[in-house]
Design a protein around this motif. Structure first.
Motif, PDB file in Angstrom:
ATOM      1  N   ILE A 149       0.863  -1.177   0.000  1.00  0.00           N
ATOM      2  CA  ILE A 149       0.000   0.000   0.000  1.00  0.00           C
ATOM      3  C   ILE A 149       0.904   1.233   0.000  1.00  0.00           C
ATOM      4  CG2 ILE A 149      -0.276  -0.004   2.521  1.00  0.00           C
ATOM      5  CD1 ILE A 149      -3.148   1.092   1.996  1.00  0.00           C
ATOM      6  N   SER A 150       0.627   2.177  -0.882  1.00  0.00           N
ATOM      7  CA  SER A 150       1.550   3.288  -1.097  1.00  0.00           C
ATOM      8  C   SER A 150       0.780   4.536  -1.494  1.00  0.00           C
ATOM      9  CB  SER A 150       2.554   2.920  -2.195  1.00  0.00           C
ATOM     10  OG  SER A 150       3.336   4.025  -2.572  1.00  0.00           O
ATOM     11  N   THR A 151       1.406   5.692  -1.348  1.00  0.00           N
ATOM     12  CA  THR A 151       0.874   6.928  -1.937  1.00  0.00           C
ATOM     13  C   THR A 151       1.450   7.071  -3.340  1.00  0.00           C
ATOM     14  OG1 THR A 151       2.680   8.304  -1.116  1.00  0.00           O
ATOM     15  CG2 THR A 151       0.773   8.021   0.335  1.00  0.00           C
ATOM     16  N   ILE A 152       0.886   7.954  -4.131  1.00  0.00           N
ATOM     17  CA  ILE A 152       1.392   8.169  -5.495  1.00  0.00           C
ATOM     18  C   ILE A 152       2.832   8.684  -5.452  1.00  0.00           C
ATOM     19  CG2 ILE A 152       1.133   9.623  -7.544  1.00  0.00           C
ATOM     20  CD1 ILE A 152      -1.862   9.403  -7.203  1.00  0.00           C
ATOM     21  N   ALA A 153       3.126   9.575  -4.509  1.00  0.00           N
ATOM     22  CA  ALA A 153       4.469  10.153  -4.415  1.00  0.00           C
ATOM     23  C   ALA A 153       5.521   9.108  -4.084  1.00  0.00           C
ATOM     24  CB  ALA A 153       4.488  11.265  -3.376  1.00  0.00           C
TER      25      ALA A 153
ATOM     26  N   LEU B 271       5.514   5.956  -5.106  1.00  0.00           N
ATOM     27  CA  LEU B 271       5.563   4.875  -6.100  1.00  0.00           C
ATOM     28  C   LEU B 271       6.936   4.656  -6.701  1.00  0.00           C
ATOM     29  CD1 LEU B 271       2.296   4.931  -8.227  1.00  0.00           C
ATOM     30  CD2 LEU B 271       3.144   3.125  -6.757  1.00  0.00           C
ATOM     31  N   SER B 272       7.656   5.756  -6.955  1.00  0.00           N
ATOM     32  CA  SER B 272       8.935   5.639  -7.647  1.00  0.00           C
ATOM     33  C   SER B 272      10.074   5.193  -6.737  1.00  0.00           C
ATOM     34  CB  SER B 272       9.308   6.992  -8.283  1.00  0.00           C
ATOM     35  OG  SER B 272       9.383   7.995  -7.293  1.00  0.00           O
ATOM     36  N   MET B 273       9.803   5.032  -5.458  1.00  0.00           N
ATOM     37  CA  MET B 273      10.855   4.600  -4.538  1.00  0.00           C
ATOM     38  C   MET B 273      11.223   3.146  -4.794  1.00  0.00           C
ATOM     39  SD  MET B 273       9.671   6.433  -0.991  1.00  0.00           S
ATOM     40  CE  MET B 273       9.434   8.206  -0.896  1.00  0.00           C
ATOM     41  N   LEU B 274      12.475   2.840  -4.593  1.00  0.00           N
ATOM     42  CA  LEU B 274      12.998   1.516  -4.936  1.00  0.00           C
ATOM     43  C   LEU B 274      12.370   0.405  -4.107  1.00  0.00           C
ATOM     44  CD1 LEU B 274      16.781   2.395  -5.358  1.00  0.00           C
ATOM     45  CD2 LEU B 274      15.069   2.090  -7.143  1.00  0.00           C
ATOM     46  N   GLN B 275      11.876   0.712  -2.879  1.00  0.00           N
ATOM     47  CA  GLN B 275      11.365  -0.359  -2.011  1.00  0.00           C
ATOM     48  C   GLN B 275       9.953  -0.806  -2.392  1.00  0.00           C
ATOM     49  OE1 GLN B 275      12.381   2.637  -1.022  1.00  0.00           O
ATOM     50  NE2 GLN B 275      11.163   3.499   0.662  1.00  0.00           N
TER      51      GLN B 275
END
Length: 565
Positions: free
Chosen positions: A76-80, A82-86
């Motif tokens: 579960i993530s925020t849009i901001a 998403l681009s993080m490697l984890q």
């Protein structure tokens, strides 16, 4: 460059409790594409995966089925974020609202890849448009030196088509040692305003920066401003420097009965044989280059070359090369060619440095070393060269003030000002204007093969009373224009430009306002002297005041007292 909020999320989903039966789960797929199971962790089952549910007993709850088949939870993530490697893309990702903490959509790995590809295309389009918008040649290479961008200006500058260089290593078209981008890739440091010769035909000024991702250099970008025409024009100008004086009797070419100009000429004559630097100061167009030539041809260096360099006409990054030269093979792979600088070219002669106040501080330091030791290094070499060159510098700025502001090297200032000759502006020497006009009329009448015309007295008055912001140079240009365009045997006021005649006012010498018979003898003598001074200066009160040795205010009071208009 782009906003993550532009992502199209899949919102065809429903959220169920962990003990929902598998039958109800399958029924949910009739109205949505995804079922989200909310337990200690979140799990997602897509409509395409519902056939896995038929392999077990329908009486099981969905959480029991998840535990039985070891179904992986989702992120579960925020849009901001998403681009993080984890971010774990092994399962579709749930997107939550960062403020309300509620699920707003789902994105799969395939959708994410498609989104990144689209954004990559957009970024590439922006970069390509930017590269084509810039007026300079733009080159971009990857970490292996392969060209990934080559704009239209680069095609024109180097006569290499885009399709013939893209994807190839830049070293295949230019010698490795002459490519600044190679240095960028190796050192990872930017370059600003560097003079560069990528080949034998081109001169450019380069700005280059490494492209860094994390702590790794992954490429480099360079913009190159073509200054080839500037360099060639400078070389042409050097080869055709105008001779402003008569070599046989150089100081006779400097016309002037003005006390200050005569004083300047006398000092120049005295120092012409002394091998020390001279600084000429004065407004633009006042005749500094003319006096420099007179010092050269009237002194000990007259048999040597007279070489000129203008610090304001040459880009600062090119000035060092022009002044000191460069060693063979520094800027091109051709080991047979180098370039001598102005200091070498003026060996046993005179180097005239115009507008030395425009010389950058780092070059001032190097030039000071030359003045102190008579030796210097070409750019790109450790070989010490020695020349015997007379240096004359000029400036229209107050160097002392620049020194206080830290804009001019203090030691260089004191080195140059041992002999400082100041040339007064033409507006302070109106008594010289008539002779200068006569000389220029003869010069240009001969040049354009025309008879020498007469000058109307009104024209003389106009010229004497004009302020001459461009000094002697402006006066010379005005006379040349008149001679070239006028076919009459007399020069009238209508032959002059409007900016000169518009400032003109006629000085009337009528003294009817006072009867001389009523004056005492001393007053008559004073009146006569004032009239003579005004006559000699063609009504120019400033010049007349100088001749009389009084202030302008005093003269104005005398004119009013004696009724002179």
């Amino acid at each position: 460059m782009f906003k993550m909020e532009q992502i199209n999320l899949d919102n065809s989903f429903t959220i169920v409790k962990p003990y929902t039966s598998l039958i109800d789960i399958r029924n949910n797929f009739l109205k949505c594409d995804f079922v989200i199971i909310s337990a200690k962790e979140y799990y997602i089952i897509s409509k395409k995966e519902c056939n896995f549910l038929a392999l077990v007993d329908d009486s099981l709850s969905v959480i029991e089925w998840i535990e039985k088949v070891n179904w992986n939870p989702c992120t579960i993530s925020t849009i901001a974020e998403l681009s993080m490697l984890q971010t774990d893309w092994s399962r579709p990702v749930l997107i939550k609202d960062p403020e309300k903490e509620e699920i707003i959509g789902i994105i799969t790995a395939n959708q994410w890849v498609q989104h990144l590809e689209l954004k990559n295309e957009e970024l590439s389009a922006y970069f390509s448009t930017l590269a084509e918008t810039i007026n300079d040649a733009v080159t971009a290479v990857d970490q292996e030196g392969k060209v990934i961008c080559w704009n239209t200006v680069a095609e024109g500058t180097y006569s290499i088509k885009r399709e013939n260089i893209l994807g190839q290593k830049i070293g295949e078209h230019f010698q490795s040692e002459s490519i600044i981008l190679h240095r960028i890739l190796n050192e990872g440091r930017p370059v600003r305003g560097a003079y560069h010769r990528p080949n034998n035909d081109n001169h450019v000024l380069v700005n280059a920066s490494p492209v860094i991702k994390g702590n790794t250099v992954i490429g480099g970008i360079a913009t190159e401003h073509d200054i080839t025409q500037i360099v060639r024009l400078n070389e042409e100008l050097d080869s055709s420097l105008p001779l402003l004086i008569h070599q046989d009797n150089p100081f006779s070419s400097i016309i002037g009965v003005n006390v200050e100009i005569q004083k300047a000429v006398k000092v120049a004559q005295k120092v012409a044989y002394a091998d020390i630097p001279v600084l000429l100061t004065g407004e633009p167009g006042s005749g500094k280059e003319m006096l420099a030539q007179a010092i050269h041809y009237g002194g000990s260096k007259r048999t040597g070359p007279f070489v000129s360099i203008n610090c304001s006409a040459i880009p600062s990054t090119l000035l060092e090369i022009e002044l000191f030269g460069y060693q063979k093979g520094v800027f091109t792979a051709d080991k047979k060619t180098g370039k001598s600088g102005k200091i070498e070219q003026s060996h046993n002669g005179t180097l005239f440095i115009e507008e030395i106040d425009k010389m950058p501080l780092d070059i001032q330091e190097k030039f000071l070393h030359y003045l102190e030791h008579g030796s210097f290094y070409r750019v790109g070499t450790t070989e010490l060269l020695t020349t015997h060159t007379r240096v004359i510098a000029s400036t229209s700025q107050a160097l002392e003030a620049m020194v206080k502001e830290g804009k001019f090297n203090e030691n260089l200032y004191y080195r140059l000002t041992v002999i400082n000759i100041d040339i007064p502006p033409l507006r302070e020497r109106p008594e010289d204007i008539v002779k200068l006009v006569e000389q220029f009329i003869q010069e240009f009448s001969s040049k354009y093969k025309k008879p020498i015309p007469k000058i109307a007295s009104e024209v003389i008055t106009i010229l004497v009373n004009y302020e001459w912001p461009g000094n002697v140079r402006e006066l010379r240009n005005v006379v040349e224009r008149v001679i070239l365009l006028n076919d009459e045997n007399i020069i009238k006021s209508n032959h002059l430009q409007k900016n000169i005649t518009s400032n003109y006012y006629v000085h009337n010498g009528d003294i009817s306002g006072m009867h001389e018979t009523s004056l005492q003898e001393e007053e008559k003598e004073e009146l006569f002297i004032i009239q003579e001074a005004l006559s000699k200066t063609y009504g120019n009160k400033s010049a007349a005041a100088k001749l009389l040795g009084m202030s302008r205010g005093t003269l104005y009071n005398k004119i009013k007292e004696y009724g002179l208009n």
